[in-house]
Scaffold this motif. Sequence first.
Motif, PDB file in Angstrom:
ATOM      1  N   VAL A 223       0.858  -1.187   0.000  1.00  0.00           N
ATOM      2  CA  VAL A 223       0.000   0.000   0.000  1.00  0.00           C
ATOM      3  C   VAL A 223       0.896   1.239   0.000  1.00  0.00           C
ATOM      4  N   VAL A 224       0.510   2.237  -0.776  1.00  0.00           N
ATOM      5  CA  VAL A 224       1.185   3.526  -0.695  1.00  0.00           C
ATOM      6  C   VAL A 224       0.165   4.573  -0.253  1.00  0.00           C
ATOM      7  N   VAL A 225       0.584   5.401   0.693  1.00  0.00           N
ATOM      8  CA  VAL A 225      -0.242   6.509   1.171  1.00  0.00           C
ATOM      9  C   VAL A 225       0.437   7.785   0.698  1.00  0.00           C
ATOM     10  N   ILE A 226      -0.230   8.498  -0.205  1.00  0.00           N
ATOM     11  CA  ILE A 226       0.358   9.661  -0.849  1.00  0.00           C
ATOM     12  C   ILE A 226      -0.223  10.926  -0.227  1.00  0.00           C
ATOM     13  N   GLY A 227       0.642  11.771   0.296  1.00  0.00           N
ATOM     14  CA  GLY A 227       0.199  13.012   0.908  1.00  0.00           C
ATOM     15  C   GLY A 227       0.308  14.191  -0.036  1.00  0.00           C
ATOM     16  N   ARG A 236      -3.430   3.766  -2.214  1.00  0.00           N
ATOM     17  CA  ARG A 236      -3.446   2.787  -3.308  1.00  0.00           C
ATOM     18  C   ARG A 236      -3.014   1.439  -2.764  1.00  0.00           C
ATOM     19  N   ASP A 237      -3.853   0.449  -2.983  1.00  0.00           N
ATOM     20  CA  ASP A 237      -3.588  -0.915  -2.529  1.00  0.00           C
ATOM     21  C   ASP A 237      -3.334  -1.776  -3.763  1.00  0.00           C
ATOM     22  N   ILE A 238      -2.083  -2.228  -3.941  1.00  0.00           N
ATOM     23  CA  ILE A 238      -1.713  -2.965  -5.137  1.00  0.00           C
ATOM     24  C   ILE A 238      -2.357  -4.349  -5.166  1.00  0.00           C
ATOM     25  N   ASN A 239      -2.611  -4.931  -3.991  1.00  0.00           N
ATOM     26  CA  ASN A 239      -3.204  -6.267  -3.931  1.00  0.00           C
ATOM     27  C   ASN A 239      -4.706  -6.248  -4.206  1.00  0.00           C
ATOM     28  N   GLU A 240      -5.373  -5.248  -3.658  1.00  0.00           N
ATOM     29  CA  GLU A 240      -6.820  -5.126  -3.859  1.00  0.00           C
ATOM     30  C   GLU A 240      -7.161  -4.407  -5.160  1.00  0.00           C
ATOM     31  N   GLY A 241      -6.192  -3.689  -5.713  1.00  0.00           N
ATOM     32  CA  GLY A 241      -6.441  -2.921  -6.924  1.00  0.00           C
ATOM     33  C   GLY A 241      -7.346  -1.729  -6.700  1.00  0.00           C
ATOM     34  N   THR A 242      -7.293  -1.162  -5.483  1.00  0.00           N
ATOM     35  CA  THR A 242      -8.194  -0.070  -5.127  1.00  0.00           C
ATOM     36  C   THR A 242      -7.427   1.231  -4.898  1.00  0.00           C
ATOM     37  N   THR A 243      -8.138   2.326  -5.095  1.00  0.00           N
ATOM     38  CA  THR A 243      -7.616   3.665  -4.814  1.00  0.00           C
ATOM     39  C   THR A 243      -8.697   4.440  -4.084  1.00  0.00           C
ATOM     40  N   ALA A 244      -8.304   5.151  -3.039  1.00  0.00           N
ATOM     41  CA  ALA A 244      -9.261   5.954  -2.276  1.00  0.00           C
ATOM     42  C   ALA A 244      -8.622   7.285  -1.911  1.00  0.00           C
ATOM     43  N   GLU A 245      -9.450   8.307  -1.780  1.00  0.00           N
ATOM     44  CA  GLU A 245      -8.977   9.629  -1.383  1.00  0.00           C
ATOM     45  C   GLU A 245      -9.667  10.060  -0.099  1.00  0.00           C
ATOM     46  N   GLU A 246      -8.906  10.691   0.780  1.00  0.00           N
ATOM     47  CA  GLU A 246      -9.430  11.214   2.037  1.00  0.00           C
ATOM     48  C   GLU A 246      -8.791  12.574   2.293  1.00  0.00           C
ATOM     49  N   ARG A 247      -9.234  13.225   3.357  1.00  0.00           N
ATOM     50  CA  ARG A 247      -8.617  14.483   3.742  1.00  0.00           C
ATOM     51  C   ARG A 247      -8.302  14.431   5.235  1.00  0.00           C
ATOM     52  N   ILE A 248      -7.108  14.865   5.596  1.00  0.00           N
ATOM     53  CA  ILE A 248      -6.664  14.863   6.987  1.00  0.00           C
ATOM     54  C   ILE A 248      -6.686  16.286   7.509  1.00  0.00           C
ATOM     55  N   GLU A 249      -7.431  16.496   8.577  1.00  0.00           N
ATOM     56  CA  GLU A 249      -7.469  17.810   9.222  1.00  0.00           C
ATOM     57  C   GLU A 249      -6.520  17.793  10.421  1.00  0.00           C
ATOM     58  N   PHE A 250      -5.752  18.856  10.564  1.00  0.00           N
ATOM     59  CA  PHE A 250      -4.878  18.943  11.734  1.00  0.00           C
ATOM     60  C   PHE A 250      -4.783  20.394  12.159  1.00  0.00           C
ATOM     61  N   ALA A 251      -4.470  20.568  13.443  1.00  0.00           N
ATOM     62  CA  ALA A 251      -4.425  21.906  14.032  1.00  0.00           C
ATOM     63  C   ALA A 251      -3.108  22.116  14.750  1.00  0.00           C
ATOM     64  N   ASP A 252      -2.804  23.379  15.047  1.00  0.00           N
ATOM     65  CA  ASP A 252      -1.561  23.705  15.755  1.00  0.00           C
ATOM     66  C   ASP A 252      -1.514  23.066  17.129  1.00  0.00           C
ATOM     67  N   SER A 253      -2.657  22.661  17.648  1.00  0.00           N
ATOM     68  CA  SER A 253      -2.684  22.075  18.987  1.00  0.00           C
ATOM     69  C   SER A 253      -2.223  20.628  18.993  1.00  0.00           C
ATOM     70  N   ASP A 254      -2.065  20.024  17.804  1.00  0.00           N
ATOM     71  CA  ASP A 254      -1.611  18.637  17.749  1.00  0.00           C
ATOM     72  C   ASP A 254      -0.289  18.485  18.492  1.00  0.00           C
TER      73      ASP A 254
END
Length: 262
Positions: A223-227, A236-254
């Motif tokens: 699997v590759v996770v592309i930022g 991207r999962d090479i074994n499953e042949g799937t691709t998905a997109e998400e969004r990561i929210e982060f704040a200065d308080s992290d």
Amino acid sequence: MAAELSPIDKAKFVAARRAVDFVEDGMRLGLGTGSTAAWMVRCLGERVREEGLKITGVPTSSRTAELARQCGITVLGLDEAKWLDLTIDGADEFDANLNLIKGGGGALLQEKIVATASDRMIVIADVAKEVAQLGAFPLPVEVVPFGWQTSKALIEETLVGLDVLGREASLRMNGEAPFVTDEGNYIVDLHLQRIGNARQLALVLNQIPGVVENGLFIDICDVVVIGHGDGKVELRDINEGTTAEERIEFADSDNIFADLDE
């Protein structure tokens, strides 16, 4: 502090943040080396502190081992851990088949050993690391110091018969002295520009006397996770042949931004 990160660092961070979601309690993890992997180790440390996540990490370099301990992660050697559930690491390049060039940080030997001793490998990378064909990034080849010039000459001679665009080879330096890996070896960087047959090149290089290992990771990554700099991540999962997109929210308080001392 998060707002002060460059787009590249934000891309590395969101890839690392998403990748550690694959980690489950009790896992034995291979911990990669490099700037993106350092974000991943910090994200894991945050989960250890805030969630009580119990994991064991097998680092791929002394640098990663030190950072993992600082982040509160229990560290073991591979011989103690024996087999790993998952390895998370970065890459210098990856292609559509999730073949990689690794070793820009000089830890390719331990990285390959740890990755192949794992049930799965997840690569975290910013979008700039994706290429249509491997080879623009110099390919690292780890060689023993004894007779390294002979090994380098043999590598250059071998490249003449292979499907590569460039054939320049250079010894990696650390100031005025050769760069030395954690295993006490040298690295010869191959400036190939384009690699036509990565699988063939990987096999041929490892047949040359004095060569310990090369930085081509073929059929190892699952699997590759592309930022992306805007917070988007692509999985991207090479074994499953799937691709998905998400969004990561982060704040200065992290909490992860509280100890940026690199």
